[in-house]
Enzyme design. Structure first.
Site, PDB file in Angstrom:
ATOM      1  N   LYS A  12       0.796  -1.289  -0.080  1.00 22.56           N
ATOM      2  CA  LYS A  12      -0.014  -0.031  -0.051  1.00 22.56           C
ATOM      3  C   LYS A  12       0.662   1.266  -0.099  1.00 22.56           C
ATOM      4  O   LYS A  12       1.982   1.117   0.297  1.00 22.56           O
ATOM      5  CB  LYS A  12      -0.899   0.190   1.137  1.00 22.56           C
ATOM      6  CG  LYS A  12      -2.005  -1.066   1.279  1.00 22.56           C
ATOM      7  CD  LYS A  12      -2.838  -1.161   2.375  1.00 22.56           C
ATOM      8  CE  LYS A  12      -4.025  -2.064   2.388  1.00 22.56           C
ATOM      9  NZ  LYS A  12      -4.810  -1.796   3.643  1.00 22.56           N
ATOM     10  N   TYR A  52     -12.533  -2.009  -3.303  1.00 20.27           N
ATOM     11  CA  TYR A  52     -13.050  -2.066  -1.807  1.00 20.27           C
ATOM     12  C   TYR A  52     -14.486  -2.152  -1.646  1.00 20.27           C
ATOM     13  O   TYR A  52     -15.090  -1.761  -0.710  1.00 20.27           O
ATOM     14  CB  TYR A  52     -12.477  -0.969  -1.091  1.00 20.27           C
ATOM     15  CG  TYR A  52     -10.908  -1.381  -0.453  1.00 20.27           C
ATOM     16  CD1 TYR A  52     -10.759  -2.533   0.144  1.00 20.27           C
ATOM     17  CD2 TYR A  52     -10.004  -0.651  -0.479  1.00 20.27           C
ATOM     18  CE1 TYR A  52      -9.536  -2.928   0.714  1.00 20.27           C
ATOM     19  CE2 TYR A  52      -8.656  -0.745   0.027  1.00 20.27           C
ATOM     20  CZ  TYR A  52      -8.492  -1.951   0.510  1.00 20.27           C
ATOM     21  OH  TYR A  52      -7.293  -2.242   1.143  1.00 20.27           O
ATOM     22  N   ASN A 115      -1.747   0.126   7.241  1.00 22.80           N
ATOM     23  CA  ASN A 115      -1.181  -1.029   7.339  1.00 22.80           C
ATOM     24  C   ASN A 115      -0.458  -1.796   6.525  1.00 22.80           C
ATOM     25  O   ASN A 115      -0.249  -3.027   6.758  1.00 22.80           O
ATOM     26  CB  ASN A 115      -2.342  -2.085   8.109  1.00 22.80           C
ATOM     27  CG  ASN A 115      -3.596  -2.216   7.126  1.00 22.80           C
ATOM     28  OD1 ASN A 115      -3.337  -1.669   5.849  1.00 22.80           O
ATOM     29  ND2 ASN A 115      -4.440  -2.863   7.602  1.00 22.80           N
ATOM     30  N   HIS A 118      -2.190  -5.405   1.601  1.00 24.13           N
ATOM     31  CA  HIS A 118      -3.503  -5.910   1.358  1.00 24.13           C
ATOM     32  C   HIS A 118      -3.262  -7.509   1.017  1.00 24.13           C
ATOM     33  O   HIS A 118      -2.372  -7.517   0.205  1.00 24.13           O
ATOM     34  CB  HIS A 118      -4.255  -5.383   0.312  1.00 24.13           C
ATOM     35  CG  HIS A 118      -5.418  -6.220   0.032  1.00 24.13           C
ATOM     36  ND1 HIS A 118      -6.706  -6.024   0.547  1.00 24.13           N
ATOM     37  CD2 HIS A 118      -5.624  -6.992  -0.979  1.00 24.13           C
ATOM     38  CE1 HIS A 118      -7.427  -6.872   0.072  1.00 24.13           C
ATOM     39  NE2 HIS A 118      -6.924  -7.329  -1.052  1.00 24.13           N
TER      40      HIS A 118
HETATM   41  P1  ADP Z   1      -7.735  -6.515   6.047  1.00 23.34           P
HETATM   42  O1  ADP Z   1      -6.948  -5.683   5.032  1.00 23.34           O
HETATM   43  O2  ADP Z   1      -6.886  -7.057   6.956  1.00 23.34           O
HETATM   44  O3  ADP Z   1      -8.359  -7.631   5.163  1.00 23.34           O
HETATM   45  P2  ADP Z   1     -10.448  -5.324   6.095  1.00 23.34           P
HETATM   46  O4  ADP Z   1     -10.636  -5.949   4.889  1.00 23.34           O
HETATM   47  O5  ADP Z   1     -11.287  -5.554   7.339  1.00 23.34           O
HETATM   48  O6  ADP Z   1      -8.861  -5.811   6.698  1.00 23.34           O
HETATM   49  O7  ADP Z   1     -10.328  -3.611   5.878  1.00 23.34           O
HETATM   50  C1  ADP Z   1      -9.773  -3.485   4.551  1.00 23.34           C
HETATM   51  C2  ADP Z   1      -8.881  -2.239   5.037  1.00 23.34           C
HETATM   52  O8  ADP Z   1      -9.618  -1.334   5.604  1.00 23.34           O
HETATM   53  C3  ADP Z   1      -7.865  -2.469   6.296  1.00 23.34           C
HETATM   54  O9  ADP Z   1      -6.585  -3.211   5.701  1.00 23.34           O
HETATM   55  C4  ADP Z   1      -7.558  -1.089   6.752  1.00 23.34           C
HETATM   56  O10 ADP Z   1      -6.635  -0.419   5.999  1.00 23.34           O
HETATM   57  C5  ADP Z   1      -8.983  -0.284   6.625  1.00 23.34           C
HETATM   58  N1  ADP Z   1      -9.661  -0.498   7.935  1.00 23.34           N
HETATM   59  C6  ADP Z   1      -9.992  -1.844   8.348  1.00 23.34           C
HETATM   60  N2  ADP Z   1     -10.875  -1.405   9.537  1.00 23.34           N
HETATM   61  C7  ADP Z   1     -10.764  -0.210   9.773  1.00 23.34           C
HETATM   62  C8  ADP Z   1     -11.161   0.941  10.564  1.00 23.34           C
HETATM   63  N3  ADP Z   1     -11.704   0.494  11.671  1.00 23.34           N
HETATM   64  N4  ADP Z   1     -10.411   2.232  10.499  1.00 23.34           N
HETATM   65  C9  ADP Z   1     -10.025   2.403   9.439  1.00 23.34           C
HETATM   66  N5  ADP Z   1      -9.700   1.896   8.426  1.00 23.34           N
HETATM   67  C10 ADP Z   1     -10.005   0.338   8.646  1.00 23.34           C
HETATM   68 MG    MG Z   2      -9.808  -7.662   3.672  1.00 21.12          MG
END
Ligand code: ADP
Ligand code: MG
Length: 136
Positions: A12, A52, A115, A118
Site C-alpha cells: 500500500k 473495496y 497497515n 493488502h
Molecule cells: P484486511 O486488510 O486485514 O483484510 P479489512 O478487509 O477488514 O482488513 O479492511 C480493509 C482495510 O480497511 C484494512 O486493511 C484497513 O486499511 C482499513 N480498515 C479496516 N478497519 C478499519 C477501521 N476501523 N478504521 C480505519 N480503517 C480500517
Molecule cells: Mg480484507
C-alpha cells in the site's frame, strides 16, 4: 494433497512511500512465495472504490479509497501452498498493534488505516482481485 494457490497482494501507499517494497517482497520470497506477476501502479479513486466495494457500507470506506489512490502501490500475484491463508498469516492482524512479532504489519504498519499491505481473504476473492488488476 497439494493445494497450490494464488493470492493478490498489494503493498500500500504508506509502505511504497517509505521505500519498503523491496524488504516486503524479500519477506514473501523468504517465506516461500513465488511472485508470479507484479506491477507498480497508481490507481484512481473510482478504481479504489470498485476494488473495496465489499466495504462500501463501512464508515471508513471513503478514507480507505482516498488513501489507496493517494500514491503508488505494488500489486502482485503470489503463489504458494495454501497461499491465501499463508499470506494472511505473514501479513498479521489488520491493526498493526495486534499483529504478531515477525509479521509484515507488526514490522512496518503504522496504524489500522496505514497497515502497509493488502491480501485476499478467500479463494473466491483472490480470483476476483487477481482478475481486477491483471486481466482487465
Ligand atoms: P484486511 O486488510 O486485514 O483484510 P479489512 O478487509 O477488514 O482488513 O479492511 C480493509 C482495510 O480497511 C484494512 O486493511 C484497513 O486499511 C482499513 N480498515 C479496516 N478497519 C478499519 C477501521 N476501523 N478504521 C480505519 N480503517 C480500517
Ligand atoms: Mg480484507
Amino acid at each position: 494433497m497439494s493445494n497450490i494457490e494464488r493470492t493478490l497482494s498489494i503493498i500500500k501507499p504508506d509502505a511504497v512511500e517509505r521505500n519498503l517494497d523491496g524488504q516486503i517482497k524479500d519477506m514473501f520470497l523468504s517465506n516461500g512465495f513465488t511472485i508470479v506477476q507484479e506491477k507498480k501502479i497508481k490507481i484512481g479513486k473510482l478504481e479504489a472504490e470498485k476494488f473495496y466495494k465489499v466495504h462500501e457500507t463501512k464508515p471508513f470506506y471513503n478514507d480507505l479509497c482516498t488513501y489507496l489512490s493517494s500514491g503508488p502501490i505494488v500489486v502482485m500475484t503470489l503463489e504458494k501452498e495454501n497461499a491465501i491463508l499463508a499470506n494472511r498469516e505473514l501479513m498479521g492482524s489488520t491493526n498493526p498493534k495486534d499483529a504478531k512479532e515477525g509479521t509484515i504489519r507488526k514490522k512496518f504498519g503504522i496504524s489500522i488505516d496505514k497497515n502497509s499491505v493488502h491480501g485476499s481473504d478467500s479463494p473466491e476473492n483472490a480470483k476476483i482481485e487477481i482478475d481486477f488488476f491483471f486481466n482487465s
